[in-house]
Design a protein around this motif. Structure first.
Motif, PDB file in Angstrom:
ATOM      1  N   ASN A 130       0.808  -1.227   0.000  1.00  0.00           N
ATOM      2  CA  ASN A 130       0.000   0.000   0.000  1.00  0.00           C
ATOM      3  C   ASN A 130       0.838   1.272   0.000  1.00  0.00           C
ATOM      4  N   GLY A 131       2.155   1.134   0.039  1.00  0.00           N
ATOM      5  CA  GLY A 131       3.008   2.329   0.115  1.00  0.00           C
ATOM      6  C   GLY A 131       2.930   3.027   1.458  1.00  0.00           C
ATOM      7  N   GLN A 132       2.601   2.251   2.513  1.00  0.00           N
ATOM      8  CA  GLN A 132       2.475   2.881   3.836  1.00  0.00           C
ATOM      9  C   GLN A 132       3.822   3.089   4.533  1.00  0.00           C
ATOM     10  N   VAL A 133       4.874   2.465   4.002  1.00  0.00           N
ATOM     11  CA  VAL A 133       6.204   2.712   4.568  1.00  0.00           C
ATOM     12  C   VAL A 133       6.691   4.047   4.014  1.00  0.00           C
ATOM     13  N   VAL A 134       6.825   5.019   4.890  1.00  0.00           N
ATOM     14  CA  VAL A 134       7.132   6.384   4.460  1.00  0.00           C
ATOM     15  C   VAL A 134       8.630   6.673   4.588  1.00  0.00           C
ATOM     16  N   PHE A 135       9.204   6.215   5.697  1.00  0.00           N
ATOM     17  CA  PHE A 135      10.645   6.413   5.909  1.00  0.00           C
ATOM     18  C   PHE A 135      11.308   5.069   6.204  1.00  0.00           C
ATOM     19  N   ARG A 136      12.499   4.896   5.599  1.00  0.00           N
ATOM     20  CA  ARG A 136      13.306   3.720   5.896  1.00  0.00           C
ATOM     21  C   ARG A 136      14.696   4.186   6.310  1.00  0.00           C
ATOM     22  N   TYR A 137      15.337   3.461   7.241  1.00  0.00           N
ATOM     23  CA  TYR A 137      16.736   3.749   7.527  1.00  0.00           C
ATOM     24  C   TYR A 137      17.529   3.389   6.282  1.00  0.00           C
ATOM     25  N   ALA A 138      18.421   4.300   5.861  1.00  0.00           N
ATOM     26  CA  ALA A 138      19.213   4.035   4.653  1.00  0.00           C
ATOM     27  C   ALA A 138      20.030   2.768   4.871  1.00  0.00           C
ATOM     28  N   GLU A 139      20.305   2.090   3.788  1.00  0.00           N
ATOM     29  CA  GLU A 139      20.934   0.779   3.851  1.00  0.00           C
ATOM     30  C   GLU A 139      22.177   0.784   4.744  1.00  0.00           C
ATOM     31  N   GLY A 140      22.217  -0.154   5.656  1.00  0.00           N
ATOM     32  CA  GLY A 140      23.387  -0.291   6.525  1.00  0.00           C
ATOM     33  C   GLY A 140      23.360   0.604   7.749  1.00  0.00           C
ATOM     34  N   THR A 141      22.275   1.400   7.924  1.00  0.00           N
ATOM     35  CA  THR A 141      22.256   2.317   9.080  1.00  0.00           C
ATOM     36  C   THR A 141      21.121   2.010  10.058  1.00  0.00           C
ATOM     37  N   ASN A 142      20.432   0.896   9.851  1.00  0.00           N
ATOM     38  CA  ASN A 142      19.323   0.522  10.753  1.00  0.00           C
ATOM     39  C   ASN A 142      19.835   0.429  12.197  1.00  0.00           C
ATOM     40  N   PRO A 143      19.362   1.327  13.096  1.00  0.00           N
ATOM     41  CA  PRO A 143      19.954   1.382  14.437  1.00  0.00           C
ATOM     42  C   PRO A 143      19.311   0.414  15.439  1.00  0.00           C
ATOM     43  N   ASN A 144      18.224  -0.259  15.043  1.00  0.00           N
ATOM     44  CA  ASN A 144      17.452  -0.971  16.068  1.00  0.00           C
ATOM     45  C   ASN A 144      16.934  -2.343  15.649  1.00  0.00           C
ATOM     46  N   GLY A 145      17.226  -2.763  14.431  1.00  0.00           N
ATOM     47  CA  GLY A 145      16.767  -4.086  13.990  1.00  0.00           C
ATOM     48  C   GLY A 145      15.383  -4.091  13.370  1.00  0.00           C
ATOM     49  N   SER A 146      14.818  -2.908  13.127  1.00  0.00           N
ATOM     50  CA  SER A 146      13.474  -2.814  12.524  1.00  0.00           C
ATOM     51  C   SER A 146      13.356  -3.680  11.281  1.00  0.00           C
ATOM     52  N   ILE A 147      12.235  -4.369  11.176  1.00  0.00           N
ATOM     53  CA  ILE A 147      11.983  -5.210  10.018  1.00  0.00           C
ATOM     54  C   ILE A 147      11.908  -4.318   8.772  1.00  0.00           C
ATOM     55  N   ASN A 148      12.526  -4.766   7.689  1.00  0.00           N
ATOM     56  CA  ASN A 148      12.579  -4.017   6.419  1.00  0.00           C
ATOM     57  C   ASN A 148      13.138  -2.594   6.584  1.00  0.00           C
ATOM     58  N   ASP A 149      13.933  -2.368   7.630  1.00  0.00           N
ATOM     59  CA  ASP A 149      14.532  -1.040   7.893  1.00  0.00           C
ATOM     60  C   ASP A 149      13.485   0.057   8.065  1.00  0.00           C
ATOM     61  N   ILE A 150      12.289  -0.312   8.548  1.00  0.00           N
ATOM     62  CA  ILE A 150      11.193   0.654   8.642  1.00  0.00           C
ATOM     63  C   ILE A 150      11.431   1.661   9.776  1.00  0.00           C
ATOM     64  N   ALA A 151      11.359   2.957   9.412  1.00  0.00           N
ATOM     65  CA  ALA A 151      11.541   4.023  10.401  1.00  0.00           C
ATOM     66  C   ALA A 151      10.256   4.812  10.626  1.00  0.00           C
ATOM     67  N   GLY A 152       9.339   4.766   9.638  1.00  0.00           N
ATOM     68  CA  GLY A 152       8.093   5.515   9.780  1.00  0.00           C
ATOM     69  C   GLY A 152       7.041   4.991   8.820  1.00  0.00           C
ATOM     70  N   ILE A 153       5.804   4.976   9.284  1.00  0.00           N
ATOM     71  CA  ILE A 153       4.701   4.469   8.451  1.00  0.00           C
ATOM     72  C   ILE A 153       3.484   5.387   8.574  1.00  0.00           C
ATOM     73  N   VAL A 154       2.595   5.279   7.592  1.00  0.00           N
ATOM     74  CA  VAL A 154       1.292   5.938   7.710  1.00  0.00           C
ATOM     75  C   VAL A 154       0.204   4.863   7.743  1.00  0.00           C
ATOM     76  N   ASN A 155      -0.979   5.264   8.195  1.00  0.00           N
ATOM     77  CA  ASN A 155      -2.118   4.339   8.154  1.00  0.00           C
ATOM     78  C   ASN A 155      -2.609   4.244   6.702  1.00  0.00           C
ATOM     79  N   LYS A 156      -3.565   3.373   6.490  1.00  0.00           N
ATOM     80  CA  LYS A 156      -4.046   3.136   5.135  1.00  0.00           C
ATOM     81  C   LYS A 156      -4.636   4.403   4.512  1.00  0.00           C
ATOM     82  N   GLN A 157      -5.323   5.183   5.333  1.00  0.00           N
ATOM     83  CA  GLN A 157      -5.958   6.410   4.826  1.00  0.00           C
ATOM     84  C   GLN A 157      -4.928   7.515   4.596  1.00  0.00           C
TER      85      GLN A 157
END
Lengths: 226, 81
Positions: free
Chosen positions: A160-187
């Motif tokens: 749905n394109g709800q992943v808005v921000f991702r940690y740039a490759e190799g900089t994920n500071p916390n182990g987030s799945i798919n390097d996800i840093a920020g998301i929006v809801n479906k709406q």
């Protein structure tokens, strides 16, 4: 555009957020206490960072059950923009406005540093002034930023394109799945993110890369043109 | 008064870095047979009712609404008296 900031016992980034909204929006945001049962007339509700209720039980768990959050959920349903940063993101997942959960950092350490963020979706109310694929520096400061969602939910939010921000490759500071840093809801009217754009609005204080997020969400250019 | 113990554990497939760290600590202490550790939470609850069935239902609702985050956690309610 009128903004408000929700304060919980243990919020500690509320003042930074108020300052950012004030400086960029030109108007002081309303402050709303967690026991309040009504939101002021508002176009943007911000749930700031901190350690609401000392992170007891789970980060954001108790805050998510405080009286004002019922009103925040109703406002979100009515299309009002809601933005949660750091502990605010944790609260928005706990209350069910955003999918997934934020778990203890994979490295078990509190992480406080600047990371590189890739703007994955520049077609949201919060990111429309950025360019898709653009990478910006942004500070993070958290212990529980390890985003998790089950495989079905993950597929949905990715598709749905709800992943808005991702940690740039190799900089994920916390182990987030798919390097996800920020998301929006479906709406698309509710944003949650771990990094702190409110700490990136002045060139004298690390840079201005966070400004566009507030200018997008508060429709600053539109207000100037009007 | 009904007494109950609620346990909340991470779902299978959810990484548990804290459990991993504890596992490493046990290995350091010489407990090398420890194959895995999964960390969870225990809530000892007293519910002011004499209806154990109702208490169990209520406790399950409490787990769904607050005690567990069902995105990542499972829960178990055990009535102990």
């Amino acid at each position: 555009m009128k903004a408000c900031v929700i304060q919980f016992p243990g919020s500690n980034r509320d003042r930074d957020m108020i300052s950012a909204l004030h400086k960029i929006g030109g108007e002081k945001p309303d402050l709303v206490w967690h026991t309040d049962t009504q939101l002021p007339p508002t176009d943007l509700v911000v749930v700031p960072g901190g350690f609401s209720y000392g992170d007891y039980l789970r980060s954001g768990a108790i805050a998510a059950r405080s009286p004002i959050m019922n009103e925040v959920c109703k406002a979100a349903e009515n299309g009002v923009r809601v933005m949660g940063v750091c502990n605010g993101f944790q609260i928005l997942t706990e209350v069910g406005l955003l999918p997934g959960a934020l778990m203890r950092n994979a490295g078990l350490r509190f992480v406080c540093k600047s990371v590189m963020l890739k703007v994955e979706n520049a077609d949201t109310a919060f990111t429309r002034l950025y360019s898709a694929g653009e990478t910006i520096p942004c500070p993070v400061a958290h212990h529980d930023g390890n985003y998790f969602a089950d495989s079905e939910t993950l597929k949905q939010i990715e598709d749905n394109g709800q992943v808005v921000f991702r940690y740039a490759e190799g900089t994920n500071p916390n182990g987030s799945i798919n390097d996800i840093a920020g998301i929006v809801n479906k709406q698309g009217n509710v944003l949650g993110m771990m990094p702190h754009p409110e700490n990136l609005i002045e060139s004298d204080h690390g840079g201005e890369n966070g400004r566009l997020l507030f200018e997008s969400a508060m429709e600053i250019a539109e207000a100037r043109a009007a | 008064m009904i007494k109950a113990r609620v346990t909340v554990t991470l779902k299978n497939g959810v990484l548990d870095p804290q459990g991993k760290a504890i596992e490493g600590g046990l290995h350091s202490l010489g407990f090398e047979d420890v194959a895995s550790v999964r960390q969870g939470k225990v809530f000892d609850m007293a519910v002011d009712t004499s209806d154990a069935g109702q208490a169990e239902k209520d406790l399950a609702a409490m787990c769904e609404k607050l005690l567990a985050n069902t995105v990542i956690e499972n829960y178990n309610v055990e009535i102990i008296g």
